[in-house]
Design a protein around this motif. Structure first.
Motif, PDB file in Angstrom:
ATOM      1  N   PRO A  36       0.828  -1.212   0.000  1.00  0.00           N
ATOM      2  CA  PRO A  36       0.000   0.000   0.000  1.00  0.00           C
ATOM      3  C   PRO A  36       0.857   1.255   0.000  1.00  0.00           C
ATOM      4  CG  PRO A  36       0.092  -0.934   2.196  1.00  0.00           C
ATOM      5  CD  PRO A  36       0.817  -1.895   1.301  1.00  0.00           C
ATOM      6  N   GLY A  37       1.750   1.343  -0.933  1.00  0.00           N
ATOM      7  CA  GLY A  37       2.679   2.467  -1.046  1.00  0.00           C
ATOM      8  C   GLY A  37       3.611   2.190  -2.195  1.00  0.00           C
ATOM      9  N   ASP A  38       4.650   2.969  -2.306  1.00  0.00           N
ATOM     10  CA  ASP A  38       5.596   2.798  -3.402  1.00  0.00           C
ATOM     11  C   ASP A  38       6.678   1.812  -3.008  1.00  0.00           C
ATOM     12  OD1 ASP A  38       4.262   4.618  -5.021  1.00  0.00           O
ATOM     13  OD2 ASP A  38       5.312   6.319  -4.122  1.00  0.00           O
ATOM     14  N   LEU A  39       6.699   0.674  -3.692  1.00  0.00           N
ATOM     15  CA  LEU A  39       7.741  -0.313  -3.461  1.00  0.00           C
ATOM     16  C   LEU A  39       8.983   0.108  -4.238  1.00  0.00           C
ATOM     17  CD1 LEU A  39       8.151  -3.090  -2.061  1.00  0.00           C
ATOM     18  CD2 LEU A  39       7.688  -4.128  -4.280  1.00  0.00           C
ATOM     19  N   ALA A  97      11.801  -4.070  22.119  1.00  0.00           N
ATOM     20  CA  ALA A  97      11.611  -3.812  20.694  1.00  0.00           C
ATOM     21  C   ALA A  97      10.121  -3.662  20.400  1.00  0.00           C
ATOM     22  CB  ALA A  97      12.215  -4.940  19.863  1.00  0.00           C
ATOM     23  N   GLU A  98       9.738  -2.491  19.930  1.00  0.00           N
ATOM     24  CA  GLU A  98       8.322  -2.256  19.611  1.00  0.00           C
ATOM     25  C   GLU A  98       7.908  -2.998  18.347  1.00  0.00           C
ATOM     26  OE1 GLU A  98       5.310   1.503  18.556  1.00  0.00           O
ATOM     27  OE2 GLU A  98       7.373   1.875  19.241  1.00  0.00           O
ATOM     28  N   TYR A  99       8.829  -3.067  17.379  1.00  0.00           N
ATOM     29  CA  TYR A  99       8.534  -3.706  16.110  1.00  0.00           C
ATOM     30  C   TYR A  99       9.420  -4.934  15.911  1.00  0.00           C
ATOM     31  CZ  TYR A  99       6.567   0.932  15.221  1.00  0.00           C
ATOM     32  OH  TYR A  99       5.857   2.103  15.306  1.00  0.00           O
ATOM     33  N   ILE A 100       8.810  -6.059  15.612  1.00  0.00           N
ATOM     34  CA  ILE A 100       9.532  -7.278  15.259  1.00  0.00           C
ATOM     35  C   ILE A 100       9.329  -7.491  13.764  1.00  0.00           C
ATOM     36  CG2 ILE A 100       9.793  -9.745  15.649  1.00  0.00           C
ATOM     37  CD1 ILE A 100      10.407  -8.042  18.125  1.00  0.00           C
ATOM     38  N   VAL A 101      10.361  -7.258  12.978  1.00  0.00           N
ATOM     39  CA  VAL A 101      10.270  -7.462  11.532  1.00  0.00           C
ATOM     40  C   VAL A 101      10.758  -8.875  11.241  1.00  0.00           C
ATOM     41  CG1 VAL A 101      11.074  -6.725   9.262  1.00  0.00           C
ATOM     42  CG2 VAL A 101      10.557  -5.021  11.028  1.00  0.00           C
ATOM     43  N   GLY A 367       6.681   6.194  11.103  1.00  0.00           N
ATOM     44  CA  GLY A 367       5.551   6.077  12.014  1.00  0.00           C
ATOM     45  C   GLY A 367       4.339   5.374  11.438  1.00  0.00           C
ATOM     46  N   THR A 368       4.499   4.713  10.297  1.00  0.00           N
ATOM     47  CA  THR A 368       3.386   4.006   9.664  1.00  0.00           C
ATOM     48  C   THR A 368       3.549   2.505   9.867  1.00  0.00           C
ATOM     49  OG1 THR A 368       3.198   5.724   7.956  1.00  0.00           O
ATOM     50  CG2 THR A 368       2.148   3.593   7.508  1.00  0.00           C
ATOM     51  N   LEU A 369       2.601   1.885  10.583  1.00  0.00           N
ATOM     52  CA  LEU A 369       2.650   0.453  10.818  1.00  0.00           C
ATOM     53  C   LEU A 369       2.083  -0.282   9.608  1.00  0.00           C
ATOM     54  CD1 LEU A 369       3.131  -1.979  12.696  1.00  0.00           C
ATOM     55  CD2 LEU A 369       0.835  -1.584  13.638  1.00  0.00           C
TER      56      LEU A 369
END
Length: 394
Positions: A36-39, A97-101, A367-369
């Motif tokens: 949902p954005g530019d890859l 860690a707030e985000y786990i990628v 800041g975009t999840l």
């Protein structure tokens, strides 16, 4: 169509392999892969620097996990590497860690979400990165199987054991019905536990790991095993077969490890005298029986680490890992080749590429999840119960 060469491993990508690697496209089969954005373009020369910058901006807020089967271009940004369960536990050990990628596939990200806190958000860079094996057992199919076992009068004797390579729904079914999860490293211990609880095991979703563990490691016979096919009425088995079997194996398999054959083993032995054949237990039984060594991904790595200089090895597992190991140990004069002559990348693992990782990290840094993987609470509770039973194994 031309084919790319990987001469160091004596393999040649097929046209299908090129499609799966993203070198070609089939709009009829590839769906749900748009972001949902530019890859970013794969040809962008700044991709590596962009990934570094976004990761540095996030700092301790992000923790990147890289499965062993990931591309080198992705693995270089992983904070830790490992198999699916190790990575899920590593994520749980980093509560700051707030985000786990999770650079892996969907069921792995689900497991990480189950084991991490509610405050942590698990992200999968490409939602199309699934697992063909995990997809071979749906919640509806397994519920129908249980009905078949109930009608055959054996359900009360059956303990479900599900491989880590399964969806959260299947893990939850396992926990709800008194079973536990296993990995390729502890499958025997899990089966020992299960047979202490009941007389039979329903093993999901990989028939080969279940069969190999039962026959090779536990001394059962092939006749003790029966295969339940969810695409046939009644699973394609009789009531008598279900009552006689000790191991009821789900008809699932790994699309990568299932490719290796006895011919592959015989061919590599003829080409490379003195070669050691080392394969994953997700391979077919005849391949495992013909191999010199059999074990999990971590076992494969440790075996090669301990191997003497000058030794020769043919490895039956995913090609990204085999190629990485061949390069790693080349300086130690260890000859490491791929067991098959044909490319055997895991197509869904290869969905996670550098453009998707850059897009993910830059989105989080802004800041975009994106692409959050979240398991509902009821499913999580029963799945966690099955995982905790595994963790309690001696």
């Amino acid at each position: 169509m031309t084919t790319a060469q990987t001469p160091e491993l004596d393999v040649q990508p097929t046209p299908l392999a090129l499609l799966l690697l993203g070198r070609e496209a089939d709009p009829r089969s590839e769906r749900g892969v748009d972001c949902p954005g530019d890859l970013p373009s794969p040809s962008d020369p700044d991709l590596v620097e962009r990934a570094r910058a976004a990761k540095a901006k996030l700092g301790d807020k992000v923790f990147v996990l890289g499965h062993h089967y990931q591309r080198d271009e992705v693995i270089q940004f992983a904070d830790v590497t490992g198999d699916s369960f190790k990575l899920a536990r590593d994520a749980a050990a980093r509560p700051e860690a707030e985000y786990i990628v999770f650079c892996g596939v969907h069921f792995m990200a689900e497991s990480a979400d189950i084991l991490t806190s509610d405050d942590q958000k698990v992200v999968l860079p490409d939602l199309a990165a699934g697992c063909s094996m995990a997809d071979m057992a749906t919640a509806e199919q397994v519920a129908e199987c249980w009905d078949v076992l109930t009608e055959a009068g054996v359900a009360e004797q059956v303990v479900p054991v599900s491989y880590m390579n399964s969806s959260a729904d299947i893990k939850a079914f396992t926990g709800k019905h008194g079973g536990l999860i296993c990995t390729s490293s502890n499958a025997k211990r899990a089966l020992d536990w299960a047979f202490d609880q009941g007389e039979k095991v329903l093993f999901l979703p990989d028939q080969h790991l279940g069969r190999n563990t039962a026959v090779r490691d536990m001394g059962m016979s092939l006749e003790d095993c029966v295969v339940y096919n969810p695409h046939k009425p009644g699973g394609g088995v009789t009531v008598e077969q279900l009552r006689a079997a000790k191991m009821i194996l789900w008809r699932g398999h790994c699309s990568v490890h299932g490719r290796f054959s006895l011919d592959s083993v015989n061919d590599v032995r003829a080409r490379i005298p003195g070669v050691n054949v080392l394969v994953h237990p997700e391979c077919k039984h005849e391949v495992v029986a013909a191999a010199d060594y059999v074990g999990s991904t971590e076992y494969i790595i440790k075996t090669l680490e301990a191997a003497p200089a000058g030794s020769k090895w043919a490895i039956g597992t995913e090609l990204n890992l085999v190629r990485r190991l061949a390069n790693r140990f080349a300086s130690e004069d260890k000859e490491i080749v791929f067991l098959d002559k044909t490319v055997c990348f895991c197509s869904t693992m290869n969905r996670i590429d550098l453009p998707h990782l850059v897009w993910t990290l830059e989105s989080l840094a802004e800041g975009t999840l994106v692409n959050r993987i979240e398991v509902d609470k009821e499913t999580e509770a029963f799945a966690k119960l099955a995982l905790e039973r595994m963790l309690a194994l001696p």
